[in-house]
Structures are given as C-alpha cells and as structure tokens.
Scaffold this motif. Structure first.
Motif, PDB file in Angstrom:
ATOM      1  N   SER A  81      -7.785  18.781  20.587  1.00  0.00           N
ATOM      2  CA  SER A  81      -7.267  18.158  21.795  1.00  0.00           C
ATOM      3  C   SER A  81      -7.076  16.660  21.602  1.00  0.00           C
ATOM      4  CB  SER A  81      -8.221  18.419  22.964  1.00  0.00           C
ATOM      5  OG  SER A  81      -7.868  17.635  24.076  1.00  0.00           O
ATOM      6  N   GLU A  82      -8.061  15.991  21.037  1.00  0.00           N
ATOM      7  CA  GLU A  82      -7.951  14.548  20.820  1.00  0.00           C
ATOM      8  C   GLU A  82      -6.872  14.218  19.790  1.00  0.00           C
ATOM      9  OE1 GLU A  82      -9.403  11.821  22.481  1.00  0.00           O
ATOM     10  OE2 GLU A  82      -9.566  13.548  23.800  1.00  0.00           O
ATOM     11  N   PHE A  83      -6.755  15.032  18.747  1.00  0.00           N
ATOM     12  CA  PHE A  83      -5.720  14.802  17.739  1.00  0.00           C
ATOM     13  C   PHE A  83      -4.332  14.891  18.359  1.00  0.00           C
ATOM     14  CE2 PHE A  83      -2.751  16.576  14.607  1.00  0.00           C
ATOM     15  CZ  PHE A  83      -2.753  15.547  13.682  1.00  0.00           C
ATOM     16  N   SER A 128      -2.994  11.337  29.271  1.00  0.00           N
ATOM     17  CA  SER A 128      -4.309  10.772  29.526  1.00  0.00           C
ATOM     18  C   SER A 128      -5.349  11.359  28.577  1.00  0.00           C
ATOM     19  CB  SER A 128      -4.723  11.063  30.969  1.00  0.00           C
ATOM     20  OG  SER A 128      -6.078  10.735  31.162  1.00  0.00           O
ATOM     21  N   GLY A 129      -6.028  10.490  27.859  1.00  0.00           N
ATOM     22  CA  GLY A 129      -7.093  10.935  26.968  1.00  0.00           C
ATOM     23  C   GLY A 129      -8.290  11.446  27.740  1.00  0.00           C
ATOM     24  N   LEU A 133      -9.615  15.332  27.266  1.00  0.00           N
ATOM     25  CA  LEU A 133     -10.978  15.571  26.780  1.00  0.00           C
ATOM     26  C   LEU A 133     -11.773  16.397  27.796  1.00  0.00           C
ATOM     27  CD1 LEU A 133     -13.093  15.035  24.590  1.00  0.00           C
ATOM     28  CD2 LEU A 133     -13.725  12.976  25.832  1.00  0.00           C
ATOM     29  N   SER A 134     -11.628  16.077  29.072  1.00  0.00           N
ATOM     30  CA  SER A 134     -12.326  16.836  30.122  1.00  0.00           C
ATOM     31  C   SER A 134     -11.858  18.288  30.155  1.00  0.00           C
ATOM     32  CB  SER A 134     -12.082  16.196  31.489  1.00  0.00           C
ATOM     33  OG  SER A 134     -12.572  14.894  31.509  1.00  0.00           O
ATOM     34  N   MET A 135     -10.552  18.486  30.038  1.00  0.00           N
ATOM     35  CA  MET A 135     -10.004  19.847  30.058  1.00  0.00           C
ATOM     36  C   MET A 135     -10.476  20.642  28.854  1.00  0.00           C
ATOM     37  SD  MET A 135      -8.232  21.969  31.660  1.00  0.00           S
ATOM     38  CE  MET A 135      -7.597  23.580  31.300  1.00  0.00           C
ATOM     39  N   ALA A 136     -10.556  20.011  27.704  1.00  0.00           N
ATOM     40  CA  ALA A 136     -11.005  20.716  26.499  1.00  0.00           C
ATOM     41  C   ALA A 136     -12.457  21.163  26.647  1.00  0.00           C
ATOM     42  CB  ALA A 136     -10.843  19.825  25.275  1.00  0.00           C
TER      43      ALA A 136
END
Length: 170
Positions: A81-83, A128-129, A133-136
């Motif tokens: 997700s972050e990548f 939005s990061g 991140l929250s969704m992941a």
C-alpha cells in the motif's frame, strides 16, 4: 515536474492560484504516532492475540503458523500500500492546498525559496498516505475477522488438518 502555477499580468503583478495559497498549518490533525499505532500496532496486536486465544485448529504448531500468516499478510499489505501510494504521488504530483507557503514562493524571482525536500513535500498531495495506510491496516483486520466468522464461505465448516497422505487418494 509540474511548473509552479502563477500568472504575470501586463502591469507586472503576479496572480497566484487561490486554491494553493492557504496558510501553512504547523499542527497536524492526525499525528504520525497516532496513525502508526492505529494502523499498524493495533491490528498487529489484535491479530496475534486472536490467533493464540481463539485458534481455528487446536494445535500449538498451527497457532504459530496462523499468527505468522496473519502478521505476514498485514506487513505485506502495508508495504504494498505504501509503495503504490508513494509511486502514484510521484507520478501525479498534485500540489497541496498550502503549496505557496510550503515552498516559500518568492514573487520577485518566481521560484520557490525553500529547499528541494520541502518543495517535493508540497507536490505530493494525492493520494492520501494517511488514508491508504489506515485502509491497509484496518482492511486486513476486517478480512481477518470475516474469515474467522466464516462469512463468505460456501462450506461453513471449520478447516481441519487431514492426517491422510495425498498419495493414497490417487
């Protein structure tokens, strides 16, 4: 890299994009520590505790493998997700609503006075990061509990480990 949006009038006046001219807010709404704890630490602890307290199969070895699979799934999902989020941010390059304040835009030189890192931060508004991140983290947790509740399975039986070898069934 996307050019800095401005217009220079015939009189020499500089007109800035009002959508990018919001003031710089130093206080963040959701601090990074809270984001990390709610998106990574909390799901990690819940996954480990639930796999050891309520195992799908009563076996010490299976508990460890179940917890290992859950942790690996969470960490892989967060990493991917972050990548993807960072790659899309670099590709899209959408400017933040406070871009001029972030890059310390100088109307006399028509350039940013801030360092390169701060200007690049101003160019990474979308996606939005925080939300990715929250969704992941919470998405893995939600799917984990759906699997534990056997929701969405055609066969509602709990999984079992078979002692018979695969060769004998041929």
């Amino acid at each position: 890299m996307r050019p800095i949006p401005y217009q220079q009038l015939g009189t020499g006046d500089i007109v800035l994009d009002l959508g990018l001219n919001n003031p710089l807010v130093e206080e963040v709404t959701v601090p990074s520590a809270l984001l990390i704890h709610s998106s990574i630490t909390l799901p990690l602890i819940v996954l480990i505790v639930v796999t050891f307290i309520s195992p799908r199969i009563k076996s010490a070895c299976y508990r460890f493998h179940d917890a290992h699979a859950a942790v690996c799934t969470l960490l892989t999902t967060i990493g991917m997700s972050e990548f993807v989020t960072q790659m899309v941010k670099m590709y899209v390059g959408r400017l933040r609503p406070n871009f001029y304040a972030l890059c310390e835009f100088d109307p006399s030189t028509l350039q940013c006075a801030a360092n390169q890192a701060r200007e690049m931060e101003g160019r990474q508004s979308f996606p939005s990061g925080h939300s990715s991140l929250s969704m992941a983290g919470m998405g893995v947790l939600a799917l984990f509990f759906l699997g534990r509740a056997n929701i969405g399975r055609k066969n509602q039986e709990r999984p079992r480990i078979s002692n018979q070898s695969f060769g004998s069934s041929w």
